[in-house]
Enzyme design. Sequence first.
Site, PDB file in Angstrom:
ATOM      1  N   GLU A 136      36.325  -8.706  48.400  1.00  0.00           N
ATOM      2  CA  GLU A 136      37.384  -9.701  48.597  1.00  0.00           C
ATOM      3  C   GLU A 136      37.344 -10.362  49.967  1.00  0.00           C
ATOM      4  O   GLU A 136      38.330 -10.386  50.698  1.00  0.00           O
ATOM      5  CB  GLU A 136      38.757  -9.062  48.367  1.00  0.00           C
ATOM      6  CG  GLU A 136      38.984  -8.599  46.945  1.00  0.00           C
ATOM      7  CD  GLU A 136      40.392  -8.052  46.728  1.00  0.00           C
ATOM      8  OE1 GLU A 136      41.209  -8.080  47.675  1.00  0.00           O
ATOM      9  OE2 GLU A 136      40.677  -7.603  45.607  1.00  0.00           O
TER      10      GLU A 136
ATOM     11  N   GLU B 235      37.683  -3.922  40.271  1.00  0.00           N
ATOM     12  CA  GLU B 235      39.060  -3.424  40.390  1.00  0.00           C
ATOM     13  C   GLU B 235      39.849  -3.929  39.196  1.00  0.00           C
ATOM     14  O   GLU B 235      39.934  -5.139  38.975  1.00  0.00           O
ATOM     15  CB  GLU B 235      39.742  -3.889  41.685  1.00  0.00           C
ATOM     16  CG  GLU B 235      39.269  -3.169  42.923  1.00  0.00           C
ATOM     17  CD  GLU B 235      39.956  -3.672  44.184  1.00  0.00           C
ATOM     18  OE1 GLU B 235      41.118  -4.149  44.099  1.00  0.00           O
ATOM     19  OE2 GLU B 235      39.327  -3.584  45.253  1.00  0.00           O
TER      20      GLU B 235
END
Length: 804
Positions: A438, A513
């Site tokens: 991210e 995730e």
Amino acid sequence: MNFLSRCILTCLSLFCVLSTAFAQQNGRKRESFNEGWKFHLGHAADATKDFNYGLVNIFAKSGKTDSTAIAPAFNDTGWKSLQLPHDWAIELPFENRDNENLKDHGFRPVGGLFPQNSIGWYRKSFAIAAADSGRRFSITFDGVFRDAKVWINGFYLGGNESGYVGFTRDITDYMSFKTPNVMVVRVDATQAEGWFYEGAGIYRNVWLNSYDNLHIADDVFVHTDVKGNAATVTLEATIENQGLTAATGSFYANITDRNGKLVGKTQLQNFTIGQSGRQLVKQQLMINAPQLWSIEQPYLYHIKPIVSVNGKQTDSRDIHFGVRTIEIKPDGVFLNGKHVKIKGTNNHQDHAGLGAALPDYLQYYRIALLKQFGSNAYRTSHHAPTPELLDACDSLGMLVLDEQRLLNSSPEYMDQFERLLKRDRNHASVFLWSIGNEEGYAQTNSYGKRIAQTLLAKQRELDPTRTSTYAADLANVFTGVNEVIPVRGFNYRQTGVADYHKDHPGQPIIGTEMGSTLSTRGIYVKDTVRAYLPDQDISAPWWASRAEEWWPLAATNSYWLGGFIWTGFDYRGEPTPYKWPNVNSHFGVMDVCGFPKNLYYYYQSWWKDEDVLHLSPHWNWPGKQGQIIPVWVNTNADDVELFLNGKSLGKKIMPRNSHLQWDVAYQPGVLKAVATRNGKKINGQVKTTGAAYKIKLSPSKNVLLADGRDAVVVNVSVVDKNGLEVPDALNMINFSSLGDARIIGVGNGDPSSHEADQMDGNWQRSLFNGYCQLIIRAGKTAGNVVVKATSPGLMPGQTGLVLK
């Protein structure tokens, strides 16, 4: 014997094998350096309180460290004595301030706001025999958080910025063989690396290494190629000569099975290496009909590269490895040619009572808990893992997605990435690398693309046997990192996976995730005051999803390789959606102690091929007679009929990858489910209990190694007079132990608890919805240990342990 107990026996066997291996390596010693340390907090903003660091010019002359804590003669008798691993952050009281960084690190007062708590000094005095004066010595730190600087006998060895990647320093030139040596480490935890609890201090193992001037360097690479019923084992090793003259010798390697039986031996290879020279050797050996490493049967071989001079062994290594194949295709991960749907969990590295400083045994304990509910993969989010975690995954059969801390190709982070790759590439469990997570400032632009290309080139150079992914919190976006990454990682955004696959059908996709259900163990009503959420698959943050929203997509579509839940265990920091009094996350399918939440049984239903039938909530609801209680049933059965005190409440068909639910008017008694799976009846029930009567202690094992390092987890509950565990008990429990073992941490899984995790004595912890936990570390004296638990108004409990 249950699954966890079998895993524990495996752990004990592995510890024994490794201990024997270390002892038998002629010419090389690798000794634990965890004992005998002194510790004191320094000060990041006041040099006089930081033992004059920053005031005295310690870099003017080599070894000049007078008037500082670095000086060998410094008097540290007033410092705290301790044994590593050590996390000083977990010892600090909570601090309630409206600060984002403080919140995300679990409200522990470490960092820029708390200079008085953010520097730690460690000192250790040790002797080396004069007979070893011709040998080489190095020190290995497996992990220090953060920004460590190391001295020995006043001489500066260097620093290490990373809070996660370990480092080794040669200390040969600075050793004293007549007087004690003094090692000093200054740890600066002022600057965080992540947005979650990271701890502070020398929180992983430290090793003292001694070996010959002619030796095998640390970057040995072992990999296998399986074809048909045979495997080619390739060994790449660097022989290093740090002597003052040229050296001539021989190199070969033995391979043994898990029982020590010789499987094969490479050809003897002669060499001559000049002073301060290095030589790369590459050898191959065939194993016929090898035992393959798999999730179900994690078989490990040992390879022992050996250097000898005139027939005398001068150095050897002992490396365990697995023979297996990994293929990652657009339609799946294939382990030894068999399709494996990834059923993974993300996890940070802290545990109840311990912070980030876990004894090795806890790594095995936690991996065993994950396997119990059907997980087969572990993502090291978001940092280099503890080496013993990978050992546990190797020996217990858990695939690993091994992750770099930061998407950065500067010399500092390339060095960190290279150390990660070289350290972990021999582990059979590692099936995929991750180059980052991210990175919103770089992942969609040309910076991210170029950085990714550089990191990927380094990965292919150092480990051509695997490939990489990147965890992107983006939907159908192909720019930047995603243009070049071999395996596309999705953090949430699961509704965009189908469109992305349609546009890029040749790129494998994995959920790096997924999920992120928010729940609090044993709580069934949202409580904004105490910061609790219902213990069911009901709530998720806006960016994520519930379990039943993502898993059916992954389970039924072949273009999903599978995915990793956020998270397997709750962790300190990053409280969501609340702040204070909440000090840890709600994301886990287990709490910080490893006690299952109800979501655990949803995943177990669809991740394990065995009978699962779980009812929730518990059936203790005094004062709620006649009120409606939502009852959830998690099962992989075909149908379920529910009964309350013998009366049927109806039968329902079980939808795949889902759950069943009844609204039941509460009456005390027995709530029972009768299910059918493949024609077989399965029963499950919850029952109203009596009042708490007696304390029950349940150790994860009863026999410990008397090595000063082994540990045991003792789970604590209370039972009524009929022996039923009371699920809503909140009693305060006091603990003591007799014998050579000590309590090192306590916890209860309450995400809003501000009770101390560690104490100097008078150990205690309240139950949270029926459970709490203590962790005990073994001493070195064989014998019996008795652990006792007391609480006012309850019969005491105790359990016996044996140290061998």
